[in-house]
Design a protein around this motif. Structure first.
Motif, PDB file in Angstrom:
ATOM      1  N   UNK A  85       0.905  -1.290   0.047  1.00  0.00           N
ATOM      2  CA  UNK A  85       0.153  -0.028   0.030  1.00  0.00           C
ATOM      3  C   UNK A  85       0.747   1.240   0.162  1.00  0.00           C
ATOM      4  N   UNK A  86       2.029   1.324   0.898  1.00  0.00           N
ATOM      5  CA  UNK A  86       2.647   2.331   0.807  1.00  0.00           C
ATOM      6  C   UNK A  86       3.608   2.698  -0.713  1.00  0.00           C
ATOM      7  N   UNK A  87       3.952   1.565  -1.444  1.00  0.00           N
ATOM      8  CA  UNK A  87       4.605   1.826  -2.578  1.00  0.00           C
ATOM      9  C   UNK A  87       3.759   2.211  -3.629  1.00  0.00           C
ATOM     10  N   UNK A  88       2.395   1.961  -3.578  1.00  0.00           N
ATOM     11  CA  UNK A  88       1.518   2.183  -4.495  1.00  0.00           C
ATOM     12  C   UNK A  88       0.455   3.397  -4.035  1.00  0.00           C
ATOM     13  N   UNK A  89       1.008   3.994  -2.923  1.00  0.00           N
ATOM     14  CA  UNK A  89       0.307   5.219  -2.221  1.00  0.00           C
ATOM     15  C   UNK A  89      -1.257   4.909  -2.125  1.00  0.00           C
ATOM     16  N   UNK A  90      -1.672   3.792  -1.671  1.00  0.00           N
ATOM     17  CA  UNK A  90      -3.026   3.170  -1.678  1.00  0.00           C
ATOM     18  C   UNK A  90      -3.875   3.616  -2.980  1.00  0.00           C
ATOM     19  N   UNK A  91      -3.163   3.091  -4.166  1.00  0.00           N
ATOM     20  CA  UNK A  91      -3.780   3.326  -5.492  1.00  0.00           C
ATOM     21  C   UNK A  91      -3.956   4.647  -5.950  1.00  0.00           C
ATOM     22  N   UNK A  92      -3.226   5.490  -5.171  1.00  0.00           N
ATOM     23  CA  UNK A  92      -3.139   7.005  -5.846  1.00  0.00           C
ATOM     24  C   UNK A  92      -1.999   7.153  -6.840  1.00  0.00           C
ATOM     25  N   UNK A  93      -0.916   6.314  -6.534  1.00  0.00           N
ATOM     26  CA  UNK A  93       0.258   6.049  -7.575  1.00  0.00           C
ATOM     27  C   UNK A  93       1.062   7.457  -7.538  1.00  0.00           C
ATOM     28  N   UNK A  94       0.702   8.291  -6.594  1.00  0.00           N
ATOM     29  CA  UNK A  94       1.715   9.433  -6.329  1.00  0.00           C
ATOM     30  C   UNK A  94       3.330   9.212  -6.062  1.00  0.00           C
ATOM     31  N   UNK A  95       3.509   7.946  -5.845  1.00  0.00           N
ATOM     32  CA  UNK A  95       4.870   7.642  -5.540  1.00  0.00           C
ATOM     33  C   UNK A  95       5.588   7.524  -7.019  1.00  0.00           C
ATOM     34  N   UNK A  96       4.892   7.500  -8.110  1.00  0.00           N
ATOM     35  CA  UNK A  96       5.410   7.526  -9.345  1.00  0.00           C
ATOM     36  C   UNK A  96       6.360   8.662  -9.612  1.00  0.00           C
ATOM     37  N   UNK A  97       7.529   8.737 -10.071  1.00  0.00           N
ATOM     38  CA  UNK A  97       8.473   9.772 -10.364  1.00  0.00           C
ATOM     39  C   UNK A  97       9.135   9.690 -11.699  1.00  0.00           C
ATOM     40  N   UNK A  98       8.918  10.526 -12.529  1.00  0.00           N
ATOM     41  CA  UNK A  98       9.411  10.739 -13.936  1.00  0.00           C
ATOM     42  C   UNK A  98      11.074  10.707 -13.885  1.00  0.00           C
ATOM     43  N   UNK A  99      11.513  11.231 -12.672  1.00  0.00           N
ATOM     44  CA  UNK A  99      12.955  11.455 -12.261  1.00  0.00           C
ATOM     45  C   UNK A  99      13.427  10.297 -11.498  1.00  0.00           C
ATOM     46  N   UNK A 100      12.648   9.161 -11.194  1.00  0.00           N
ATOM     47  CA  UNK A 100      13.235   8.084 -10.685  1.00  0.00           C
ATOM     48  C   UNK A 100      14.108   7.282 -11.467  1.00  0.00           C
ATOM     49  N   UNK A 101      14.962   6.149 -10.938  1.00  0.00           N
ATOM     50  CA  UNK A 101      15.782   5.645 -11.775  1.00  0.00           C
ATOM     51  C   UNK A 101      15.382   3.963 -11.603  1.00  0.00           C
ATOM     52  N   UNK A 102      14.242   3.775 -10.776  1.00  0.00           N
ATOM     53  CA  UNK A 102      14.061   2.256 -10.583  1.00  0.00           C
ATOM     54  C   UNK A 102      12.499   1.970 -11.353  1.00  0.00           C
ATOM     55  N   UNK A 103      12.295   0.896 -11.932  1.00  0.00           N
ATOM     56  CA  UNK A 103      11.161   0.516 -12.650  1.00  0.00           C
ATOM     57  C   UNK A 103      10.613  -0.416 -11.633  1.00  0.00           C
ATOM     58  N   UNK A 104       9.527  -0.280 -10.625  1.00  0.00           N
ATOM     59  CA  UNK A 104       8.902  -0.945  -9.683  1.00  0.00           C
ATOM     60  C   UNK A 104       7.702  -1.634 -10.184  1.00  0.00           C
ATOM     61  N   UNK A 105       8.023  -2.988 -10.276  1.00  0.00           N
ATOM     62  CA  UNK A 105       6.650  -3.815 -10.689  1.00  0.00           C
ATOM     63  C   UNK A 105       5.771  -3.869  -9.629  1.00  0.00           C
ATOM     64  N   UNK A 106       4.506  -3.350  -9.776  1.00  0.00           N
ATOM     65  CA  UNK A 106       3.399  -3.276  -8.710  1.00  0.00           C
ATOM     66  C   UNK A 106       2.462  -4.351  -8.791  1.00  0.00           C
ATOM     67  N   UNK A 107       2.599  -5.112 -10.172  1.00  0.00           N
ATOM     68  CA  UNK A 107       1.695  -6.304 -10.204  1.00  0.00           C
ATOM     69  C   UNK A 107       2.012  -7.377 -11.477  1.00  0.00           C
ATOM     70  N   UNK A 108       1.926  -8.479 -11.248  1.00  0.00           N
ATOM     71  CA  UNK A 108       2.074  -9.183 -12.464  1.00  0.00           C
ATOM     72  C   UNK A 108       1.268 -10.560 -12.249  1.00  0.00           C
ATOM     73  N   UNK A 109       0.489 -11.002 -13.379  1.00  0.00           N
ATOM     74  CA  UNK A 109      -0.160 -12.101 -13.100  1.00  0.00           C
ATOM     75  C   UNK A 109      -0.559 -12.865 -14.499  1.00  0.00           C
ATOM     76  N   UNK A 110      -0.930 -14.107 -14.431  1.00  0.00           N
ATOM     77  CA  UNK A 110      -1.416 -14.882 -15.516  1.00  0.00           C
ATOM     78  C   UNK A 110      -2.681 -15.797 -15.157  1.00  0.00           C
ATOM     79  N   UNK A 111      -3.588 -15.751 -15.860  1.00  0.00           N
ATOM     80  CA  UNK A 111      -4.811 -16.456 -15.520  1.00  0.00           C
ATOM     81  C   UNK A 111      -4.368 -18.016 -15.493  1.00  0.00           C
ATOM     82  N   UNK A 112      -4.919 -18.632 -14.306  1.00  0.00           N
ATOM     83  CA  UNK A 112      -4.563 -19.870 -14.100  1.00  0.00           C
ATOM     84  C   UNK A 112      -4.866 -20.757 -15.204  1.00  0.00           C
TER      85      UNK A 112
END
Length: 509
Positions: A85-112
């Motif tokens: 919740x902290x890294x995604x700002x509870x779904x607000x995504x205000x943690x996203x920064x164009x000046x950042x240097x790291x791509x943070x994966x917030x989700x990945x899934x494949x249907x079973x």
């Protein structure tokens, strides 16, 4: 999966995909022990607004069956302990920064229903490509431990992770990530609320972008493809030093005309200047031509500047405090220069000329990366090149002088071995032809070549290019430094990484 597949598509997420995205996400996480976990439409709309190119979906027959969602964050955020919740700002995504240097994966899934088709790997490969294209330092995310609940009574989380790393236990998330070139940074507690299968633990995983350039300025950006100009020098009588300069300038002009980054001359290619001293003993004659060395150094530095090329001057004799050395100069196009010395002296050089070996082992920084320069016999001692390799050498230059094919074969085969051992390029060039009226320098055998490591990105035989034997000519060859970075991390074998430094080590005295 019961029906055949007609089409698989990987593309960016659109808002119109939401219902299919939600369905696949709910099915994927309920299958892994987490109920009613999905992004609502407002959250997806926000995500697409802040970072549309970071949201990927994979479709099977035009239906979304998987996704990889991400944001860019400042590196400081990942060094701190954080929750989902902290890294995604509870779904607000205000943690996203164009000046950042790291791509943070917030989700990945494949249907079973579509697991086992390596669709997850496609999403990860696309993420890696995105990371490289955006010049980000790394991909980071917190991986769940869905099998941990089966072992939690007998193993601590750290013990469980170690057994997964050692392949004693299979974890569907962590095992997949480790096989996909991610490495574990740390264990995180209370990461995802409600993840009962992982006991709310997660592992922070990282993939490093080997192409990341922290100084990505348009001007003076270091090139990845380097052009080498090797000069296979014909021994010929020369009347004076000016004739020597004219011949050298002809070749420098030629290779710089093809926009080469380096011009490389052979070992002791100034030997024709000894003809005037042939009445003296071999040791006296070679000492006489040491008086030309300062002038040659200065002239080649002028050539490097005027032709905008880095010049490796082969080698020439240098008399210093009464001691005779075999030396050369790296004359850089920025106007600076550095000296290198032959370390290993052959029995012939010691017997006839009284030469001694140098004692400095070093690499050189250039505008085309870090290089090593060793002279002829030096390449037959693998420890020397290994030390240069450990200093970050990417290209090894070997000016040589061999009189017979036997000697050349030793140099060539050892040079090729050095390319494989040190995962670098090795460029060799020597003199050819005959030189009458110069004692101990009458015949030469040579064939310039550029050698590579032996893996799929390189020529099958490890030979990038080679000149015609015993013929005066130039050899101009492009080498790609990015292929070396790829080899270090993802090669069929990874020699630099797999050395058993716990059992043996090598260091200069």
């Amino acid at each position: 999966m019961s029906s055949p597949i007609n089409k698989i598509e990987l593309r960016n997420l659109n808002l119109e995909d939401y219902l299919e995205l939600k369905t696949s996400m709910v099915d994927a996480y309920s299958d892994e022990g987490i109920d009613d976990l999905y992004w609502n439409k407002t959250e997806i709309k926000r995500l697409l607004k802040v970072f549309p190119q970071g949201q990927l979906v994979i479709l099977v027959d035009d239906v979304v069956v998987g996704a990889a969602l991400s944001i860019i964050v400042d590196e400081k955020r990942i060094t701190m302990n954080h929750t989902y919740n902290q890294i995604t700002a509870n779904g607000m995504f205000t943690t996203h920064s164009e000046k950042g240097t790291v791509l943070y994966g917030i989700d990945v899934f494949i249907h079973p229903n579509y697991r086992g088709l390596r669709l997850g790997r496609r999403l990860y490969d696309a993420r890696k490509e995105m990371c490289e294209n955006l010049n980000l330092r790394a991909i980071v995310f917190a991986g769940r431990m869905p099998n941990y609940s089966q072992y939690s009574k007998e193993l601590t989380p750290r013990q469980y992770i170690e057994k997964v790393k050692n392949k004693e236990i299979h974890d569907p998330v962590i095992s997949f990530q480790l096989n996909n070139d991610f490495h574990i940074e740390k264990l995180m507690r209370n990461y995802l609320e409600g993840d009962r299968y992982s006991k709310e633990y997660a592992v922070l995983l990282e993939w490093n972008n080997i192409l990341y350039d922290p100084e990505s300025s348009i001007i003076n950006t270091r090139k990845s493809v380097i052009r080498l100009g090797l000069i296979q020098w014909q021994m010929r009588p020369l009347n004076n030093l000016e004739e020597f300069f004219d011949q050298a300038e002809f070749f420098i002009d030629a290779v710089s005309g093809y926009e080469s980054d380096f011009a490389t001359f052979p070992e002791l290619f100034i030997a024709p200047l000894m003809a005037d001293y042939n009445h003296l003993s071999e040791s006296e004659a070679i000492r006489e031509i040491t008086k030309f060395t300062p002038a040659i150094h200065n002239k080649f530095q002028e050539f490097a500047i005027s032709y905008n090329i880095n010049i490796i001057t082969g080698s020439m004799p240098l008399l210093e405090d009464g001691v005779l050395y075999n030396v050369g100069f790296l004359c850089k196009r920025d106007g600076t220069s550095e000296m290198y010395r032959k370390i290993h002296i052959t029995p012939n050089e010691r017997l006839y000329w009284g030469m001694q070996g140098g004692s400095v082992i070093q690499t050189f920084d250039t505008d085309c990366g870090k290089i090593g320069i060793i002279i002829c016999y030096d390449v037959e001692f693998p420890e020397l090149s290994r030390l240069l390799g450990e200093q970050g050498m990417e290209i090894l230059f070997v000016p040589y002088l061999t009189d017979t094919q036997n000697g050349y074969t030793r140099v060539r085969n050892c040079a090729q071995a050095r390319a494989i051992e040190n995962e670098c390029y090795v460029a060799i060039t020597g003199c050819v032809g005959n030189l009458p009226k110069v004692n101990n320098m009458d015949i030469q055998f040579g064939q310039a070549a550029v050698f590579t490591p032996s893996d799929f990105a390189f020529p099958t035989n490890g030979v990038k290019a080679e000149a015609t034997p015993n013929t005066e000519m130039t050899l101009i060859v492009d080498v790609d430094l990015n292929l070396l970075k790829e080899l270090h991390e993802h090669g069929s074998v990874r020699i630099k990484k797999d050395r058993r430094n716990d059992l043996y080590s090598l260091k200069a005295k």
